[in-house]
Design a protein around this motif. Structure first.
Motif, short mmCIF file in Angstrom:
data_model
loop_
_atom_site.label_atom_id
_atom_site.label_comp_id
_atom_site.label_asym_id
_atom_site.label_seq_id
_atom_site.Cartn_x
_atom_site.Cartn_y
_atom_site.Cartn_z
N GLY A 50 -2.50 38.73 37.85
CA GLY A 50 -3.79 39.22 38.31
C GLY A 50 -4.81 38.10 38.43
N VAL A 51 -6.01 38.49 38.77
CA VAL A 51 -7.11 37.55 38.94
C VAL A 51 -8.35 38.13 38.28
CG1 VAL A 51 -8.60 36.38 40.62
CG2 VAL A 51 -6.20 36.77 41.17
N ALA A 52 -9.03 37.30 37.50
CA ALA A 52 -10.32 37.69 36.91
C ALA A 52 -11.33 36.62 37.24
CB ALA A 52 -10.20 37.87 35.40
N GLU A 53 -12.54 37.05 37.57
CA GLU A 53 -13.62 36.13 37.93
C GLU A 53 -14.92 36.61 37.32
OE1 GLU A 53 -12.19 34.93 42.41
OE2 GLU A 53 -13.35 36.77 42.17
N HIS A 54 -15.83 35.68 37.12
CA HIS A 54 -17.16 36.06 36.68
C HIS A 54 -18.16 35.19 37.42
CE1 HIS A 54 -17.13 32.53 33.94
NE2 HIS A 54 -15.86 32.85 33.79
N GLU A 55 -19.30 35.80 37.74
CA GLU A 55 -20.31 35.09 38.51
C GLU A 55 -21.68 35.71 38.30
OE1 GLU A 55 -19.75 35.62 42.76
OE2 GLU A 55 -18.99 37.64 42.44
N VAL A 56 -22.69 34.93 38.62
CA VAL A 56 -24.05 35.42 38.65
C VAL A 56 -24.41 35.64 40.12
CG1 VAL A 56 -26.47 34.90 38.16
CG2 VAL A 56 -24.69 34.25 36.53
N VAL A 57 -24.86 36.85 40.43
CA VAL A 57 -25.17 37.24 41.80
C VAL A 57 -26.68 37.33 41.96
CG1 VAL A 57 -24.85 39.02 43.55
CG2 VAL A 57 -23.01 38.53 41.93
N ASP A 58 -27.20 36.68 42.96
CA ASP A 58 -28.64 36.76 43.27
C ASP A 58 -28.90 38.08 43.96
OD1 ASP A 58 -31.25 36.50 44.09
OD2 ASP A 58 -30.97 34.54 45.03
N ARG A 59 -29.70 38.94 43.36
CA ARG A 59 -30.00 40.27 43.92
C ARG A 59 -31.30 40.27 44.71
NH1 ARG A 59 -25.91 43.08 44.45
NH2 ARG A 59 -26.92 45.04 44.06
N GLY A 60 -31.92 39.10 44.87
CA GLY A 60 -33.18 39.01 45.61
C GLY A 60 -34.36 39.35 44.73
N GLY A 61 -35.53 38.90 45.13
CA GLY A 61 -36.73 39.22 44.36
C GLY A 61 -36.71 38.64 42.96
N ASN A 62 -36.06 37.49 42.78
CA ASN A 62 -35.98 36.82 41.48
C ASN A 62 -35.22 37.64 40.44
OD1 ASN A 62 -36.37 34.50 40.00
ND2 ASN A 62 -38.25 35.27 39.05
N THR A 63 -34.30 38.48 40.90
CA THR A 63 -33.45 39.23 39.98
C THR A 63 -32.00 38.81 40.18
OG1 THR A 63 -33.15 41.08 41.51
CG2 THR A 63 -34.99 41.23 39.95
N HIS A 64 -31.26 38.81 39.08
CA HIS A 64 -29.87 38.40 39.12
C HIS A 64 -29.01 39.39 38.35
CE1 HIS A 64 -32.15 34.74 39.94
NE2 HIS A 64 -31.10 34.38 40.65
N GLU A 65 -27.74 39.35 38.66
CA GLU A 65 -26.78 40.26 38.03
C GLU A 65 -25.56 39.44 37.60
OE1 GLU A 65 -25.57 44.27 39.82
OE2 GLU A 65 -24.08 42.88 40.60
N PHE A 66 -25.06 39.73 36.41
CA PHE A 66 -23.81 39.14 35.98
C PHE A 66 -22.70 40.09 36.40
CE2 PHE A 66 -20.27 38.61 33.08
CZ PHE A 66 -20.05 37.26 33.19
N ARG A 67 -21.65 39.55 37.01
CA ARG A 67 -20.54 40.38 37.47
C ARG A 67 -19.22 39.81 36.95
NH1 ARG A 67 -20.56 40.91 43.57
NH2 ARG A 67 -22.32 42.25 43.03
N LEU A 68 -18.48 40.66 36.26
CA LEU A 68 -17.13 40.35 35.82
C LEU A 68 -16.20 41.26 36.62
CD1 LEU A 68 -14.98 39.13 33.93
CD2 LEU A 68 -15.57 40.94 32.28
N SER A 69 -15.26 40.66 37.32
CA SER A 69 -14.34 41.48 38.12
C SER A 69 -12.91 41.01 37.89
CB SER A 69 -14.70 41.41 39.61
OG SER A 69 -14.68 40.08 40.06
N ALA A 70 -12.00 41.94 38.02
CA ALA A 70 -10.58 41.63 37.84
C ALA A 70 -9.74 42.54 38.70
CB ALA A 70 -10.19 41.77 36.37
N ARG A 71 -8.63 41.98 39.14
CA ARG A 71 -7.60 42.75 39.85
C ARG A 71 -6.33 42.60 39.01
NH1 ARG A 71 -6.62 44.83 44.90
NH2 ARG A 71 -8.72 44.23 45.54
N VAL A 72 -5.88 43.72 38.45
CA VAL A 72 -4.73 43.71 37.53
C VAL A 72 -3.60 44.51 38.16
CG1 VAL A 72 -3.95 44.30 35.21
CG2 VAL A 72 -6.35 43.65 35.58
N PRO A 73 -2.43 43.87 38.37
CA PRO A 73 -1.29 44.62 38.91
C PRO A 73 -0.91 45.78 38.00
CG PRO A 73 -0.83 42.26 38.84
CD PRO A 73 -2.11 42.49 38.07
N LEU A 74 -0.47 46.87 38.60
CA LEU A 74 -0.08 48.06 37.83
C LEU A 74 1.29 47.92 37.21
CD1 LEU A 74 -1.34 50.87 40.19
CD2 LEU A 74 -2.30 50.18 38.01
N ARG A 75 2.10 47.02 37.66
CA ARG A 75 3.48 46.88 37.17
C ARG A 75 3.56 46.58 35.71
NH1 ARG A 75 3.46 41.20 37.95
NH2 ARG A 75 2.31 40.78 39.83
#
Length: 130
Positions: A105-130
């Motif tokens: 699988g793949v896991a990533e984390h990033e800070v996303v600029d949401r505009g207006g001086n606001t940001h979001e932390f995002r943790l995402s992953a794609r995990v195979p079902l097998r």
């Protein structure tokens, strides 16, 4: 785990779009547990832990859905300007990325600029079902 986070005072919105035993999504029936369910659990746990440490009191959104032969997990929370109450070293995220890679699988984390001086932390992953 999400209920436990809520009981501890964390604000969590969860969207769980998993197929039921017949393969239909949106059902309230208990989904079959994939072989890599523990890895999905760890992604959600790490996301909740990071939000609690680095954005206490912020709304955390957890999305879990199946996409083809994978489970896709996204955990987001707004980033506050204040410093973390419990500083971390990032070892949990690094270890998670490595652990998810061991099952293909793949896991990533990033800070996303949401505009207006606001940001979001995002943790995402794609995990195979097998």
């Amino acid at each position: 785990m999400i209920d436990e986070a809520r009981q501890a005072g964390q604000l969590v919105v969860a969207h769980l779009d998993l197929p039921d035993h017949d393969g239909d999504t949106g059902s309230t029936a208990a989904p079959r547990e994939p072989l890599n369910a523990e890895h999905v659990y760890r992604v959600v746990r790490e996301g909740l832990t990071n939000a609690r440490k680095h954005a206490p009191g912020a709304l955390v959104t957890v999305n879990v859905r199946r996409e083809g032969g994978d489970t896709v997990v996204t955990v987001t929370n707004p980033i506050e300007e204040t410093e973390s109450v419990l500083p971390g070293t990032g070892a949990g995220l690094s270890g998670l990325v490595e652990r998810i890679a061991t099952v293909g699988g793949v896991a990533e984390h990033e800070v996303v600029d949401r505009g207006g001086n606001t940001h979001e932390f995002r943790l995402s992953a794609r995990v195979p079902l097998r």
